[in-house]
Design an enzyme around this catalytic site. Structure first.
Site, short mmCIF file in Angstrom:
data_model
loop_
_atom_site.label_atom_id
_atom_site.label_comp_id
_atom_site.label_asym_id
_atom_site.label_seq_id
_atom_site.Cartn_x
_atom_site.Cartn_y
_atom_site.Cartn_z
N ASN A 1 -4.52 4.10 15.81
CA ASN A 1 -5.68 3.35 14.67
C ASN A 1 -6.32 2.42 14.92
OD1 ASN A 1 -5.54 5.54 13.67
ND2 ASN A 1 -5.50 4.30 11.35
N CYS B 1 5.25 -7.17 15.27
CA CYS B 1 4.93 -5.71 16.46
C CYS B 1 3.56 -5.67 16.78
CB CYS B 1 4.90 -4.71 15.79
SG CYS B 1 7.08 -3.91 15.03
N CYS C 1 3.43 8.00 1.71
CA CYS C 1 4.37 7.34 2.71
C CYS C 1 4.41 5.90 1.96
CB CYS C 1 3.06 6.77 3.78
SG CYS C 1 3.61 6.19 4.79
N SER D 1 10.77 4.89 15.27
CA SER D 1 9.36 3.86 16.56
C SER D 1 9.62 2.96 17.55
CB SER D 1 8.33 2.66 15.20
OG SER D 1 8.15 3.71 13.82
N SER E 1 11.88 5.35 8.28
CA SER E 1 11.51 5.30 9.72
C SER E 1 11.56 4.16 9.61
CB SER E 1 10.02 6.01 9.47
OG SER E 1 9.05 5.08 10.82
N CYS F 1 0.37 -4.27 15.05
CA CYS F 1 0.74 -2.98 13.64
C CYS F 1 -0.21 -4.85 12.74
CB CYS F 1 2.20 -3.48 13.38
SG CYS F 1 2.15 -3.20 12.09
N GLU G 1 0.78 -1.06 0.31
CA GLU G 1 0.01 0.12 -0.11
C GLU G 1 1.01 1.02 -0.67
OE1 GLU G 1 -1.51 -0.73 3.46
OE2 GLU G 1 -0.18 0.46 4.87
N CYS H 1 -0.28 1.33 9.67
CA CYS H 1 0.11 0.56 8.44
C CYS H 1 0.00 -0.82 8.56
CB CYS H 1 1.45 0.40 9.11
SG CYS H 1 3.06 -0.64 9.37
N CYS I 1 5.80 -7.81 6.88
CA CYS I 1 6.94 -6.89 7.38
C CYS I 1 7.04 -8.27 8.79
CB CYS I 1 6.16 -6.23 8.53
SG CYS I 1 7.41 -5.28 9.36
N HIS J 1 7.97 3.70 20.79
CA HIS J 1 6.80 3.34 21.52
C HIS J 1 7.05 2.74 22.56
CE1 HIS J 1 5.18 3.38 17.41
NE2 HIS J 1 5.28 2.06 16.71
#
Ligand code: SF4
Length: 347
Positions: free
Chosen positions: A287, A112, A101, A211, A188, A115, A88, A330, A108, A213
């Site tokens: 989100n 995480c 982006c 990132s 990132s 995600c 995407e 993401c 991936c 967190h």
């Protein structure tokens, strides 16, 4: 895998067009990179060559779906690659500029927990051409809307530094061939220390966003499993070396999760970690992720957390969440598409 339209550098394009005069190669190169044209739009090139180009330089990204939000200011595309993988790209228009982006991997491997991409697992690295083409598609769309693409963030699906070669070669192409300056490019990472060290030795000082967190190893091991391999102290040392070498501002991304990393003690730990590196903190209201029960922090707690950081001497910004109604976090468009078959505007 056959080369796609933006996989070839200039010498490779000249080889492919062997037999054509040099000025034709220049015309095609300028068409692809300066005017962002498709072969059929290159009207300064003979029709037979346009047809040949369309055949030997296919597009890498087949549009699967497109969704818009924020009154058209956010556009999110889901693409299918030649092997069926899906990635995407998100284009966001701001008053002064537009930002894209991009994804660097299909899926991936970093896992995480909060995600959607991490939950879906890893398919493959993207080629530099597949990454560059996302930027070209977004730049074209921005131009059609009388906007200008000003920034590229490597913050979509995947971990850019786990696909170092593909990502860095795309950065070079975006800088050298599409003309975006290093200060307009941001990588990132979730904290791949050897990748940050390698970036430190490159000659393009792009921005670095980590990132984070969590600023405590026990919590970070849980939220971002790669922390077990590259713990916070090693990450800080690599970031410090990067900032020293490039003089770029470092930023930390912090997705606020209700009751998990939004407590006053979390703010205090983050403040200590960020201040030592003079890093800017971007707070991200999370989100909702389909199939994952964590909740983003309520807005009042987000503001309180930001205030607390500021009172502790840290520059903190609350990011405006873009496209919550189209799942702009993401990996979420892909997850939704596959899991719940959400109806999107299909072109
Ligand atoms: S948050 Fe980023 S690094 Fe972590 S699993 Fe998702 S895509 Fe990978």
């Amino acid at each position: 895998m056959p080369a796609s339209r933006y996989d070839l550098d200039r010498p490779a394009l000249a080889d492919l067009l062997d037999g054509e005069p040099r000025y034709r190669v220049d015309q095609v190169w300028a068409g692809l990179h300066d005017r962002l044209s498709t072969p059929d739009e290159m009207t300064d090139v003979p029709l037979a060559l346009r047809r040949r180009l369309a055949e030997v330089l296919p597009e890498a990204l087949a549009l699967t779906s497109e969704a818009t939000a924020d009154g058209g200011d956010t556009v999110k595309w889901l693409w299918t690659l030649d092997d069926g993988s899906r990635v995407e790209t998100v284009l966001m228009h701001y008053p002064q500029r537009s930002t894209v982006c991009v994804s660097t991997q299909a899926g991936c491997a970093m896992a995480c927990g909060f995600c959607a991409t991490g939950q879906a697992g890893f398919s493959r690295h993207l080629t530099s051409g597949e990454i560059v083409e996302q930027v070209v598609r977004a730049a074209r769309r921005a131009r059609d809307a009388d906007r200008r693409l000003g920034n590229v963030v490597f913050m979509g699906m995947g971990e850019p530094l786990a696909n170092y070669d593909g990502t860095w070669s795309a950065i070079r192409r975006i800088h050298d061939d599409l003309g975006l300056g290093a200060r307009h490019l941001t990588v990132s990472t979730v904290g791949i220390v050897p990748g940050i060290r390698r970036m430190t030795r490159e000659d393009l000082p792009v921005n670095l966003a980590v990132s984070l967190h969590a600023a405590d190893d026990v919590l970070r091991d849980e939220l971002v499993p790669i922390n077990r391999r590259y713990p916070l102290a090693d990450l800080a040392a690599a970031c410090e070396a990067y900032v020293e070498a490039t003089h770029r501002r470092l930023s930390f991304e912090w997705a606020l999760i209700d009751g998990v990393n939004d407590r006053p003690s979390d703010a205090a730990e983050l403040a200590g970690y960020a201040r030592a590196l003079r890093a800017h903190v971007n707070l991200i209201p999370l989100n909702p992720t389909p199939g994952y029960p964590v909740l983003g922090s309520p807005r009042a707690r987000v503001d309180e957390f930001a205030e607390r950081l500021r009172s502790l001497g840290v520059n903190a910004t609350v990011r405006r969440t873009r496209g919550t109604d189209i799942d702009a976090a993401c990996g979420q468009l892909r997850a939704n598409h596959e899991i719940t078959r959400v109806e999107l505007t299909t072109r």
